[in-house]
Write a protein that holds these residues in place. Structure first.
Motif, PDB file in Angstrom:
ATOM      1  N   LEU A  61       0.490   8.325 -15.831  1.00  0.00           N
ATOM      2  CA  LEU A  61       1.493   7.314 -15.434  1.00  0.00           C
ATOM      3  C   LEU A  61       1.745   7.337 -13.930  1.00  0.00           C
ATOM      4  N   ASP A  62       1.811   8.551 -13.361  1.00  0.00           N
ATOM      5  CA  ASP A  62       1.979   8.656 -11.901  1.00  0.00           C
ATOM      6  C   ASP A  62       0.804   8.024 -11.166  1.00  0.00           C
ATOM      7  N   GLN A  63      -0.386   8.297 -11.681  1.00  0.00           N
ATOM      8  CA  GLN A  63      -1.568   7.696 -11.057  1.00  0.00           C
ATOM      9  C   GLN A  63      -1.528   6.164 -11.162  1.00  0.00           C
ATOM     10  N   LEU A  64      -1.089   5.681 -12.370  1.00  0.00           N
ATOM     11  CA  LEU A  64      -0.974   4.228 -12.543  1.00  0.00           C
ATOM     12  C   LEU A  64       0.095   3.642 -11.617  1.00  0.00           C
ATOM     13  N   ARG A  65       1.213   4.400 -11.455  1.00  0.00           N
ATOM     14  CA  ARG A  65       2.274   3.924 -10.573  1.00  0.00           C
ATOM     15  C   ARG A  65       1.780   3.820  -9.134  1.00  0.00           C
ATOM     16  N   LEU A  66       1.041   4.824  -8.688  1.00  0.00           N
ATOM     17  CA  LEU A  66       0.469   4.788  -7.339  1.00  0.00           C
ATOM     18  C   LEU A  66      -0.497   3.618  -7.178  1.00  0.00           C
ATOM     19  N   LYS A  67      -1.314   3.419  -8.230  1.00  0.00           N
ATOM     20  CA  LYS A  67      -2.244   2.289  -8.181  1.00  0.00           C
ATOM     21  C   LYS A  67      -1.480   0.965  -8.098  1.00  0.00           C
ATOM     22  N   ASN A  68      -0.387   0.845  -8.885  1.00  0.00           N
ATOM     23  CA  ASN A  68       0.419  -0.381  -8.853  1.00  0.00           C
ATOM     24  C   ASN A  68       1.028  -0.605  -7.469  1.00  0.00           C
ATOM     25  N   MET A  69       1.507   0.491  -6.865  1.00  0.00           N
ATOM     26  CA  MET A  69       2.078   0.381  -5.526  1.00  0.00           C
ATOM     27  C   MET A  69       1.024  -0.065  -4.527  1.00  0.00           C
ATOM     28  N   GLU A  70      -0.172   0.480  -4.648  1.00  0.00           N
ATOM     29  CA  GLU A  70      -1.261   0.066  -3.758  1.00  0.00           C
ATOM     30  C   GLU A  70      -1.597  -1.413  -3.953  1.00  0.00           C
ATOM     31  N   VAL A  71      -1.632  -1.817  -5.240  1.00  0.00           N
ATOM     32  CA  VAL A  71      -1.942  -3.220  -5.544  1.00  0.00           C
ATOM     33  C   VAL A  71      -0.848  -4.137  -4.992  1.00  0.00           C
ATOM     34  N   GLU A  72       0.433  -3.731  -5.189  1.00  0.00           N
ATOM     35  CA  GLU A  72       1.542  -4.542  -4.668  1.00  0.00           C
ATOM     36  C   GLU A  72       1.481  -4.627  -3.145  1.00  0.00           C
ATOM     37  N   HIS A  73       1.174  -3.490  -2.507  1.00  0.00           N
ATOM     38  CA  HIS A  73       1.037  -3.494  -1.043  1.00  0.00           C
ATOM     39  C   HIS A  73      -0.085  -4.436  -0.602  1.00  0.00           C
ATOM     40  N   GLN A  74      -1.199  -4.376  -1.335  1.00  0.00           N
ATOM     41  CA  GLN A  74      -2.315  -5.272  -1.008  1.00  0.00           C
ATOM     42  C   GLN A  74      -1.934  -6.732  -1.227  1.00  0.00           C
ATOM     43  N   LEU A  75      -1.172  -6.991  -2.324  1.00  0.00           N
ATOM     44  CA  LEU A  75      -0.717  -8.364  -2.577  1.00  0.00           C
ATOM     45  C   LEU A  75       0.209  -8.851  -1.463  1.00  0.00           C
ATOM     46  N   THR A  76       1.102  -7.946  -1.006  1.00  0.00           N
ATOM     47  CA  THR A  76       2.003  -8.310   0.098  1.00  0.00           C
ATOM     48  C   THR A  76       1.202  -8.633   1.357  1.00  0.00           C
ATOM     49  N   GLU A  77       0.189  -7.802   1.635  1.00  0.00           N
ATOM     50  CA  GLU A  77      -0.657  -8.074   2.804  1.00  0.00           C
ATOM     51  C   GLU A  77      -1.378  -9.408   2.661  1.00  0.00           C
ATOM     52  N   ILE A  78      -1.851  -9.684   1.438  1.00  0.00           N
ATOM     53  CA  ILE A  78      -2.542 -10.964   1.200  1.00  0.00           C
ATOM     54  C   ILE A  78      -1.587 -12.133   1.409  1.00  0.00           C
ATOM     55  N   GLN A  79      -0.328 -11.979   0.896  1.00  0.00           N
ATOM     56  CA  GLN A  79       0.667 -13.038   1.090  1.00  0.00           C
ATOM     57  C   GLN A  79       0.969 -13.241   2.572  1.00  0.00           C
ATOM     58  N   ASN A  80       1.099 -12.114   3.311  1.00  0.00           N
ATOM     59  CA  ASN A  80       1.343 -12.223   4.764  1.00  0.00           C
ATOM     60  C   ASN A  80       0.185 -12.915   5.459  1.00  0.00           C
ATOM     61  N   LEU A  81      -1.021 -12.545   5.053  1.00  0.00           N
ATOM     62  CA  LEU A  81      -2.202 -13.193   5.642  1.00  0.00           C
ATOM     63  C   LEU A  81      -2.229 -14.684   5.317  1.00  0.00           C
ATOM     64  N   ASN A  82      -1.853 -15.029   4.071  1.00  0.00           N
ATOM     65  CA  ASN A  82      -1.798 -16.449   3.704  1.00  0.00           C
ATOM     66  C   ASN A  82      -0.757 -17.189   4.527  1.00  0.00           C
TER      67      ASN A  82
END
Length: 333
Positions: A61-82
């Motif tokens: 679960l911790d690993q999944l949480r870290l992965k989710n945080m990374e994905v959310e961070h990447q999504l935020t970066e993508i939104q900023n880039l958009n």
């Protein structure tokens, strides 16, 4: 698998496994080996096993949480880039629009320059030709000592020179209008108009009346000088009445001041009223006495101020020019 349970002996689980037919024979030694192997294994509590499994799940679960945080961070970066991309596209669109507008303005300026050059060359040729002709006549009169004609011809030369000077002054005023930032200052129309009227020095048979209590403005004085000089000089020049009358008045209309210059002169034909504000255009009655730039200068000032000018005239009953001025520039006493 068989399970046997007894309150005294407890629970016994029996497991049976089928042995393939080709399996080596099972003897007591093999069975004893199995017994020792199973006896040597540490007993595992079900609680401990479940706890270990839970720990593994928590780690996952911790690993999944870290992965989710990374994905959310990447999504935020993508939104900023958009967002940045959209902003860049908007800026590019604006730049393209500005470029197109600049191209249109440049095309209009080039067309106006072509017209400008044609008009200047055409309108300056006439007085220049007259001056050359008059100088030739003066030379002949000087040879014949005919000083009376020389004096008359010199007066005509001066008149042609004044015509050229007036035309060049109007051309410079029209071409430079709106290209420079002009400082504003306090302008009392009650003081400005008498100065302009005195400078124009109109004929004695034309009376100019200025209404009392004219407003004080904080505005570009040079603009008002240009406007009143052109309107009043035209009203004087084209007034063919022996008792000429020019009246200047002012009133507040909505969010503007409306200033009017009325005269009892010859009037402006209806077919000329729309085009007299265009550059190089004159009324049909005034083609030989006007550069065609005075009212276009006034009209350009109105465009710069975001206001308007229009004319009212019917038949030969005189003319009224109305123009508006921003009420925001009114100085309150």
């Amino acid at each position: 698998m068989f399970i046997e349970s007894d309150s005294e002996k407890g629970t016994q689980v029996k497991l049976h496994k089928a042995i393939p037919h080709n399996h080596p024979p099972i003897n007591n030694a093999i069975i004893q080996g199995w017994i020792q192997h199973f006896a040597s294994e540490a007993s595992v509590s079900p609680y401990v096993e479940i706890k270990n499994q839970n720990m593994q799940l928590l780690e996952l679960l911790d690993q999944l949480r870290l992965k989710n945080m990374e994905v959310e961070h990447q999504l935020t970066e993508i939104q900023n880039l958009n967002t940045q991309l959209q902003a860049s596209n908007h800026e590019i669109t604006q730049l393209l629009q500005e470029r197109n507008l600049a191209n249109e303005q440049l095309t209009a300026i080039n067309q106006e320059l072509d017209k400008f050059a044609y008009i200047i060359s055409h309108d300056l040729k006439s007085p220049l030709f007259n001056i050359l002709s008059l100088t030739s006549i003066i030379s002949e009169d000087l040879e014949e000592n005919n000083f009376t004609n020389v004096k008359k011809s010199i007066g005509m030369v001066l008149g042609q020179a004044k015509t050229m000077d007036k035309f060049i002054t109007d051309v410079l005023a029209y071409s430079s209008m709106g290209r420079h930032t002009i400082n504003k200052n306090r302008v009392d129309l009650g003081e400005l108009l008498p100065q302009i009227i005195s400078f124009l020095n109109g004929p004695a048979h034309i009376k100019i009346e200025v209404t009392e209590n004219l407003p004080v403005l904080f505005t570009e004085e040079i603009y008002l000088q240009q406007i009143f000089t052109n309107l009043l000089s035209n009203a004087i020049k084209y007034n063919d009445k022996p008792d000429g009358l020019i009246q200047v008045s002012c009133q507040r209309v909505d969010s503007f001041l409306q200033i009017s210059v009325a005269d009892n002169g010859q009037g402006i034909p209806l077919e000329d009223q729309n085009r007299i504000f265009e550059a190089y255009q004159t009324g049909s009655r005034h083609r030989n006495s006007s550069t065609g730039l005075g009212l276009s200068i006034v009209n350009r000032i109105m465009q710069l101020k975001g206001t308007a000018i229009w004319v009212e005239s019917t038949g030969r009953n005189g003319t009224v020019f109305h123009f508006t001025w921003p009420i925001a520039e009114l100085v309150l006493s």
